[in-house]
Design a protein around this motif. Sequence first.
Motif, PDB file in Angstrom:
ATOM      1  N   GLN A  23     -15.040 -25.978 -13.018  1.00 48.14           N
ATOM      2  CA  GLN A  23     -14.581 -24.942 -13.563  1.00 48.14           C
ATOM      3  C   GLN A  23     -13.422 -25.382 -14.224  1.00 48.14           C
ATOM      4  O   GLN A  23     -12.283 -25.464 -13.748  1.00 48.14           O
ATOM      5  CB  GLN A  23     -14.294 -23.609 -12.600  1.00 48.14           C
ATOM      6  CG  GLN A  23     -14.087 -22.372 -13.323  1.00 48.14           C
ATOM      7  CD  GLN A  23     -13.991 -21.068 -12.618  1.00 48.14           C
ATOM      8  OE1 GLN A  23     -12.911 -21.300 -11.589  1.00 48.14           O
ATOM      9  NE2 GLN A  23     -14.532 -19.968 -12.824  1.00 48.14           N
ATOM     10  N   LYS A  25     -10.099 -24.180 -16.272  1.00 52.24           N
ATOM     11  CA  LYS A  25      -9.135 -23.310 -16.454  1.00 52.24           C
ATOM     12  C   LYS A  25      -7.762 -23.895 -16.450  1.00 52.24           C
ATOM     13  O   LYS A  25      -7.449 -25.159 -16.325  1.00 52.24           O
ATOM     14  CB  LYS A  25      -9.166 -22.360 -15.045  1.00 52.24           C
ATOM     15  CG  LYS A  25      -9.137 -22.980 -13.696  1.00 52.24           C
ATOM     16  CD  LYS A  25      -9.116 -22.028 -12.670  1.00 52.24           C
ATOM     17  CE  LYS A  25      -8.848 -22.674 -11.349  1.00 52.24           C
ATOM     18  NZ  LYS A  25      -9.023 -21.646 -10.325  1.00 52.24           N
ATOM     19  N   ASN A  51     -10.605 -19.601 -26.551  1.00 53.34           N
ATOM     20  CA  ASN A  51     -10.257 -19.886 -25.194  1.00 53.34           C
ATOM     21  C   ASN A  51     -11.548 -20.890 -24.889  1.00 53.34           C
ATOM     22  O   ASN A  51     -12.573 -20.549 -24.629  1.00 53.34           O
ATOM     23  CB  ASN A  51     -10.657 -18.471 -24.322  1.00 53.34           C
ATOM     24  CG  ASN A  51     -10.242 -18.709 -22.901  1.00 53.34           C
ATOM     25  OD1 ASN A  51     -10.215 -19.642 -22.332  1.00 53.34           O
ATOM     26  ND2 ASN A  51     -10.772 -17.562 -22.167  1.00 53.34           N
ATOM     27  N   ASN A  53     -11.562 -22.155 -21.702  1.00 57.27           N
ATOM     28  CA  ASN A  53     -11.535 -22.097 -20.402  1.00 57.27           C
ATOM     29  C   ASN A  53     -12.842 -21.089 -19.669  1.00 57.27           C
ATOM     30  O   ASN A  53     -13.710 -20.528 -20.535  1.00 57.27           O
ATOM     31  CB  ASN A  53     -10.498 -21.246 -19.638  1.00 57.27           C
ATOM     32  CG  ASN A  53      -9.008 -22.063 -20.140  1.00 57.27           C
ATOM     33  OD1 ASN A  53      -9.000 -23.075 -19.667  1.00 57.27           O
ATOM     34  ND2 ASN A  53      -8.143 -21.515 -21.056  1.00 57.27           N
ATOM     35  N   ASP A  54     -13.421 -21.339 -18.589  1.00 54.04           N
ATOM     36  CA  ASP A  54     -14.395 -20.655 -17.938  1.00 54.04           C
ATOM     37  C   ASP A  54     -13.880 -19.404 -17.371  1.00 54.04           C
ATOM     38  O   ASP A  54     -14.714 -18.707 -16.687  1.00 54.04           O
ATOM     39  CB  ASP A  54     -15.031 -21.662 -17.000  1.00 54.04           C
ATOM     40  CG  ASP A  54     -15.777 -22.668 -17.616  1.00 54.04           C
ATOM     41  OD1 ASP A  54     -16.114 -22.683 -18.700  1.00 54.04           O
ATOM     42  OD2 ASP A  54     -15.687 -23.846 -16.992  1.00 54.04           O
ATOM     43  N   VAL A  55     -12.672 -19.081 -17.494  1.00 52.98           N
ATOM     44  CA  VAL A  55     -12.095 -17.561 -17.052  1.00 52.98           C
ATOM     45  C   VAL A  55     -11.415 -17.131 -18.257  1.00 52.98           C
ATOM     46  O   VAL A  55     -11.006 -17.733 -19.201  1.00 52.98           O
ATOM     47  CB  VAL A  55     -10.890 -17.943 -15.932  1.00 52.98           C
ATOM     48  CG1 VAL A  55     -11.773 -18.509 -14.562  1.00 52.98           C
ATOM     49  CG2 VAL A  55     -10.057 -18.695 -16.249  1.00 52.98           C
ATOM     50  N   ALA A  56     -11.339 -15.712 -18.151  1.00 51.43           N
ATOM     51  CA  ALA A  56     -10.693 -15.046 -19.142  1.00 51.43           C
ATOM     52  C   ALA A  56      -9.410 -15.189 -19.338  1.00 51.43           C
ATOM     53  O   ALA A  56      -8.582 -15.670 -18.296  1.00 51.43           O
ATOM     54  CB  ALA A  56     -10.808 -13.377 -18.769  1.00 51.43           C
ATOM     55  N   ASP A  85     -12.189 -13.457 -23.667  1.00 53.44           N
ATOM     56  CA  ASP A  85     -13.460 -13.796 -22.598  1.00 53.44           C
ATOM     57  C   ASP A  85     -13.644 -15.263 -22.733  1.00 53.44           C
ATOM     58  O   ASP A  85     -13.080 -16.179 -23.529  1.00 53.44           O
ATOM     59  CB  ASP A  85     -14.758 -13.347 -22.639  1.00 53.44           C
ATOM     60  CG  ASP A  85     -14.538 -11.799 -22.548  1.00 53.44           C
ATOM     61  OD1 ASP A  85     -13.999 -11.179 -21.814  1.00 53.44           O
ATOM     62  OD2 ASP A  85     -15.500 -11.021 -23.118  1.00 53.44           O
ATOM     63  N   PRO A  86     -14.165 -15.628 -21.276  1.00 57.76           N
ATOM     64  CA  PRO A  86     -14.282 -17.196 -21.333  1.00 57.76           C
ATOM     65  C   PRO A  86     -15.152 -17.642 -22.586  1.00 57.76           C
ATOM     66  O   PRO A  86     -16.074 -17.146 -22.997  1.00 57.76           O
ATOM     67  CB  PRO A  86     -15.040 -17.413 -19.967  1.00 57.76           C
ATOM     68  CG  PRO A  86     -14.926 -16.160 -19.177  1.00 57.76           C
ATOM     69  CD  PRO A  86     -14.433 -15.079 -20.186  1.00 57.76           C
ATOM     70  N   ASN A  87     -14.589 -18.849 -23.160  1.00 52.70           N
ATOM     71  CA  ASN A  87     -15.487 -19.713 -24.104  1.00 52.70           C
ATOM     72  C   ASN A  87     -15.655 -18.874 -25.212  1.00 52.70           C
ATOM     73  O   ASN A  87     -16.942 -18.787 -25.845  1.00 52.70           O
ATOM     74  CB  ASN A  87     -16.838 -20.204 -23.567  1.00 52.70           C
ATOM     75  CG  ASN A  87     -16.455 -21.188 -22.383  1.00 52.70           C
ATOM     76  OD1 ASN A  87     -15.683 -22.117 -22.646  1.00 52.70           O
ATOM     77  ND2 ASN A  87     -17.095 -20.986 -21.121  1.00 52.70           N
TER      78      ASN A  87
END
Length: 162
Positions: A23, A25, A51, A53-56, A85-87
Amino acid sequence: MKPAKLLLVLILISLCTACGPNQVKGKAPVVSIATLTVADEKLGASFNIRNINDVAMDIEQIEITIRIREAELTRHLTTLALSIDPNTTEDIVVEKVPEEFAQKLLDELESGDTGNLPFFLEGSIRTTQDGNVPFQYEGYLYPVPGRPGQYRSASSRTREQR
């Protein structure tokens, strides 16, 4: 269970855990110039905030400055509550009357007197997760063919600081 079989099972479990999905982040967002448009003597700048990242990511404050040669083309500082939001990518749009020297440089670019303008994009983003994350990019501005007053950018990430 025999010790050899137990060891084999433990090794397989370790390998499966190590090969599982990673993940992403804690990475800084990627900031880029989406468009620059001059109309009615105002410069409209649209920035993409991506973003990766895989998280908000929850953004509390953004500061963005574009410089061309010695002139500040635009500067934007705002406090906000923006969740990305992620990605995904969100856009920030600002308007400003550019300094006289910056406007002259854009006019030269528009008229074809110069083929491109080197720019420097810098700033910082404050997130609730990672605090203040500075960024710096440099690249070139080009006129958009057939669209007077519109410019596109080609940039590369120069440095990320933490």
